[in-house]
Design a protein around this motif. Sequence first.
Motif, PDB file in Angstrom:
ATOM      1  N   PRO A 127       0.824  -1.223   0.000  1.00  0.00           N
ATOM      2  CA  PRO A 127       0.000   0.000   0.000  1.00  0.00           C
ATOM      3  C   PRO A 127       0.850   1.263   0.000  1.00  0.00           C
ATOM      4  O   PRO A 127       1.976   1.273   0.517  1.00  0.00           O
ATOM      5  N   GLU A 128       0.307   2.324  -0.557  1.00  0.00           N
ATOM      6  CA  GLU A 128       1.057   3.570  -0.722  1.00  0.00           C
ATOM      7  C   GLU A 128       1.506   4.163   0.599  1.00  0.00           C
ATOM      8  O   GLU A 128       2.546   4.812   0.677  1.00  0.00           O
ATOM      9  N   ASP A 129       0.727   3.963   1.659  1.00  0.00           N
ATOM     10  CA  ASP A 129       1.048   4.567   2.957  1.00  0.00           C
ATOM     11  C   ASP A 129       1.793   3.613   3.885  1.00  0.00           C
ATOM     12  O   ASP A 129       1.813   3.816   5.096  1.00  0.00           O
ATOM     13  N   SER A 130       2.382   2.574   3.342  1.00  0.00           N
ATOM     14  CA  SER A 130       3.050   1.575   4.177  1.00  0.00           C
ATOM     15  C   SER A 130       4.540   1.855   4.320  1.00  0.00           C
ATOM     16  O   SER A 130       5.134   2.623   3.556  1.00  0.00           O
ATOM     17  N   ALA A 131       5.151   1.182   5.292  1.00  0.00           N
ATOM     18  CA  ALA A 131       6.586   1.340   5.536  1.00  0.00           C
ATOM     19  C   ALA A 131       7.408   0.873   4.339  1.00  0.00           C
ATOM     20  O   ALA A 131       8.497   1.398   4.088  1.00  0.00           O
ATOM     21  N   ALA A 132       6.883  -0.107   3.572  1.00  0.00           N
ATOM     22  CA  ALA A 132       7.612  -0.626   2.417  1.00  0.00           C
ATOM     23  C   ALA A 132       7.875   0.447   1.373  1.00  0.00           C
ATOM     24  O   ALA A 132       8.877   0.383   0.646  1.00  0.00           O
ATOM     25  N   ARG A 133       6.987   1.442   1.293  1.00  0.00           N
ATOM     26  CA  ARG A 133       7.178   2.524   0.327  1.00  0.00           C
ATOM     27  C   ARG A 133       8.194   3.555   0.829  1.00  0.00           C
ATOM     28  O   ARG A 133       8.730   4.325   0.053  1.00  0.00           O
ATOM     29  N   LEU A 134       8.420   3.565   2.139  1.00  0.00           N
ATOM     30  CA  LEU A 134       9.371   4.516   2.720  1.00  0.00           C
ATOM     31  C   LEU A 134      10.791   3.970   2.757  1.00  0.00           C
ATOM     32  O   LEU A 134      11.760   4.716   2.622  1.00  0.00           O
ATOM     33  N   MET A 135      10.912   2.653   2.915  1.00  0.00           N
ATOM     34  CA  MET A 135      12.221   2.061   3.203  1.00  0.00           C
ATOM     35  C   MET A 135      13.133   2.084   1.983  1.00  0.00           C
ATOM     36  O   MET A 135      12.693   2.132   0.839  1.00  0.00           O
ATOM     37  N   GLN A 136      14.429   2.062   2.264  1.00  0.00           N
ATOM     38  CA  GLN A 136      15.411   1.845   1.217  1.00  0.00           C
ATOM     39  C   GLN A 136      15.982   0.449   1.397  1.00  0.00           C
ATOM     40  O   GLN A 136      16.198  -0.019   2.522  1.00  0.00           O
ATOM     41  N   ARG A 137      16.212  -0.216   0.271  1.00  0.00           N
ATOM     42  CA  ARG A 137      16.682  -1.605   0.331  1.00  0.00           C
ATOM     43  C   ARG A 137      18.197  -1.702   0.442  1.00  0.00           C
ATOM     44  O   ARG A 137      18.743  -2.799   0.550  1.00  0.00           O
ATOM     45  N   GLU A 138      18.868  -0.561   0.391  1.00  0.00           N
ATOM     46  CA  GLU A 138      20.319  -0.546   0.587  1.00  0.00           C
ATOM     47  C   GLU A 138      20.594  -0.376   2.083  1.00  0.00           C
ATOM     48  O   GLU A 138      20.236   0.636   2.664  1.00  0.00           O
ATOM     49  N   PHE A 139      21.200  -1.362   2.695  1.00  0.00           N
ATOM     50  CA  PHE A 139      21.520  -1.292   4.119  1.00  0.00           C
ATOM     51  C   PHE A 139      22.770  -2.126   4.382  1.00  0.00           C
ATOM     52  O   PHE A 139      23.277  -2.825   3.502  1.00  0.00           O
ATOM     53  N   THR A 140      23.268  -2.043   5.608  1.00  0.00           N
ATOM     54  CA  THR A 140      24.489  -2.777   5.983  1.00  0.00           C
ATOM     55  C   THR A 140      24.133  -3.803   7.048  1.00  0.00           C
ATOM     56  O   THR A 140      23.693  -3.446   8.139  1.00  0.00           O
ATOM     57  N   ALA A 141      24.313  -5.083   6.703  1.00  0.00           N
ATOM     58  CA  ALA A 141      24.013  -6.163   7.646  1.00  0.00           C
ATOM     59  C   ALA A 141      25.155  -7.169   7.625  1.00  0.00           C
ATOM     60  O   ALA A 141      25.687  -7.499   6.557  1.00  0.00           O
ATOM     61  N   ILE A 142      25.533  -7.648   8.800  1.00  0.00           N
ATOM     62  CA  ILE A 142      26.629  -8.629   8.887  1.00  0.00           C
ATOM     63  C   ILE A 142      26.263  -9.735   9.884  1.00  0.00           C
ATOM     64  O   ILE A 142      25.436  -9.515  10.782  1.00  0.00           O
ATOM     65  N   PRO A 143      26.862 -10.935   9.760  1.00  0.00           N
ATOM     66  CA  PRO A 143      26.565 -12.034  10.683  1.00  0.00           C
ATOM     67  C   PRO A 143      27.036 -11.723  12.103  1.00  0.00           C
ATOM     68  O   PRO A 143      28.000 -10.977  12.304  1.00  0.00           O
ATOM     69  N   SER A 144      26.390 -12.334  13.056  1.00  0.00           N
ATOM     70  CA  SER A 144      26.691 -12.045  14.468  1.00  0.00           C
ATOM     71  C   SER A 144      28.052 -12.585  14.903  1.00  0.00           C
ATOM     72  O   SER A 144      28.619 -12.119  15.897  1.00  0.00           O
ATOM     73  N   ASN A 145      28.593 -13.575  14.175  1.00  0.00           N
ATOM     74  CA  ASN A 145      29.863 -14.182  14.596  1.00  0.00           C
ATOM     75  C   ASN A 145      31.090 -13.495  13.996  1.00  0.00           C
ATOM     76  O   ASN A 145      32.218 -13.930  14.204  1.00  0.00           O
ATOM     77  N   TRP A 146      30.852 -12.412  13.233  1.00  0.00           N
ATOM     78  CA  TRP A 146      31.993 -11.683  12.662  1.00  0.00           C
ATOM     79  C   TRP A 146      32.691 -10.848  13.726  1.00  0.00           C
ATOM     80  O   TRP A 146      32.082 -10.403  14.703  1.00  0.00           O
ATOM     81  N   SER A 147      33.969 -10.604  13.477  1.00  0.00           N
ATOM     82  CA  SER A 147      34.718  -9.708  14.353  1.00  0.00           C
ATOM     83  C   SER A 147      34.650  -8.283  13.810  1.00  0.00           C
ATOM     84  O   SER A 147      34.218  -8.056  12.666  1.00  0.00           O
ATOM     85  N   VAL A 148      35.094  -7.341  14.613  1.00  0.00           N
ATOM     86  CA  VAL A 148      35.127  -5.940  14.175  1.00  0.00           C
ATOM     87  C   VAL A 148      36.034  -5.790  12.961  1.00  0.00           C
ATOM     88  O   VAL A 148      35.729  -5.058  12.009  1.00  0.00           O
ATOM     89  N   GLY A 149      37.177  -6.515  12.961  1.00  0.00           N
ATOM     90  CA  GLY A 149      38.112  -6.446  11.838  1.00  0.00           C
ATOM     91  C   GLY A 149      37.479  -6.923  10.542  1.00  0.00           C
ATOM     92  O   GLY A 149      37.638  -6.290   9.484  1.00  0.00           O
ATOM     93  N   GLN A 150      36.777  -8.079  10.591  1.00  0.00           N
ATOM     94  CA  GLN A 150      36.088  -8.588   9.408  1.00  0.00           C
ATOM     95  C   GLN A 150      35.062  -7.572   8.896  1.00  0.00           C
ATOM     96  O   GLN A 150      34.917  -7.374   7.684  1.00  0.00           O
ATOM     97  N   THR A 151      34.367  -6.945   9.833  1.00  0.00           N
ATOM     98  CA  THR A 151      33.338  -5.971   9.465  1.00  0.00           C
ATOM     99  C   THR A 151      33.950  -4.766   8.759  1.00  0.00           C
ATOM    100  O   THR A 151      33.446  -4.316   7.723  1.00  0.00           O
TER     101      THR A 151
END
Length: 425
Positions: A127-151
């Motif tokens: 729907p036009e007034d939904s969060a899906a229309r507001l969001m951007q699909r470009e984001f930064t996500a990483i696995p929980s077992n990564w280290s800061v260096g890997q990130t």
Amino acid sequence: FNKEYIRVVTSKIASNDAKFITNSFSEMHPADAADIIEHLNQNDRESLIKLNNFNLDPEVFVELNESIQTEIINYLSSDSIVSIIKNLDSDDAISILENVPEEEKNNILSSLPPKDRFALLESLSYPEDSAARLMQREFTAIPSNWSVGQTIDYLRENKDLPEEFLEIFIVNENFNPIGTVPSSKVLTTPRDTKMSSIMSESQLLIPVDMDKEEVANLFENYNLNSAAVTDKNNKLVGMITNDDVLTVLKEEAEDALRLAGVGDEEITDGVITKTKRRFNWLLLNLFTAFLATWCISLFGATIEQMVVLAFLMPIVASMGGNAGMQTLAVTVRTIATNDLTKNNFSSNVMKEFSIGILNGIIFAIISAFIVQIWFQDNLLSIIIAISMVLTMIIAGLFGILVPFTLKKLNIDPAIASSVFVTTIT
């Protein structure tokens, strides 16, 4: 920008000096370049867009108001629109596609890479007034077992990340978000530290189908910079940032304009366009005015016997209308911010009833005093006083009841309320 600078730009358009305009626009903020384009008349805008060797910067296009975007889309080729969309974040691309005619929209989508096309089509399916229309699909996500260096290494090497981001989302093996880490914290933490040990587990997840006004309320209540958007399987599909929410808050601020029937107007709209948009509202007001006049005509004989009523009636009606609009403006605002709920509805009705009585008594005394001095008629003063009290009570009650009822009927209370409230009072 002063008129002289606009005249310079206009003359450069007339002389086909695309280089001067391109260089000028590149040296200023996209919002300022958009402001110049908005200040040009329609013919000059068309000439500018069709000028050889002039390419409209996507960032400038995004800054244009909606009516000018729609106008310029008509001047651009499908290839030019595709080029603009390719260089924008998905949320900005969606807002542009919403203004493109359906047939041309399909042509544009078919010209995009399959990955981009699928993402935009999925967003458009909500729907036009939904969060899906507001969001951007470009984001930064990483696995929980990564280290800061890997990130850090990943952030440096990956070319598909957003240009700017404040938070990194931590996901599990099913790509469900389980926490966030501020990007500044990554830079100040030793490389061998696990990301899971520095993440914040308390985060607000926004479903793709959440109403955008609810999203704005969450950002306002919890002072969010960004938030993860999840699908029905709780998988991370996008993010919403505070600049996206500013657009929603701007639309909410337009509720005050909608109360007068001019919520969709832009300053750049032409005379004919503005006239068309205001016509339906004024036509509805005309019919309700005739309804009020018909009610008054039922008391024609009384008015003939006491003509002074004819020019005292507008005082009572005006006070009732203004009091109703005060309550209405406050109510529409509280509905938009979800402050008015079933839990506090009864108490708010009683509060408006009490305000109506109190204001009614105060202005009844003032009005009766003036009428008494003016006409030296005790009965007339009492009639005006009683009328004032009743009108102020009605104005307060229906100023809250009408928008609340319209909201329940899924009708925008900001658009339809004022006509009903004014007619009732």
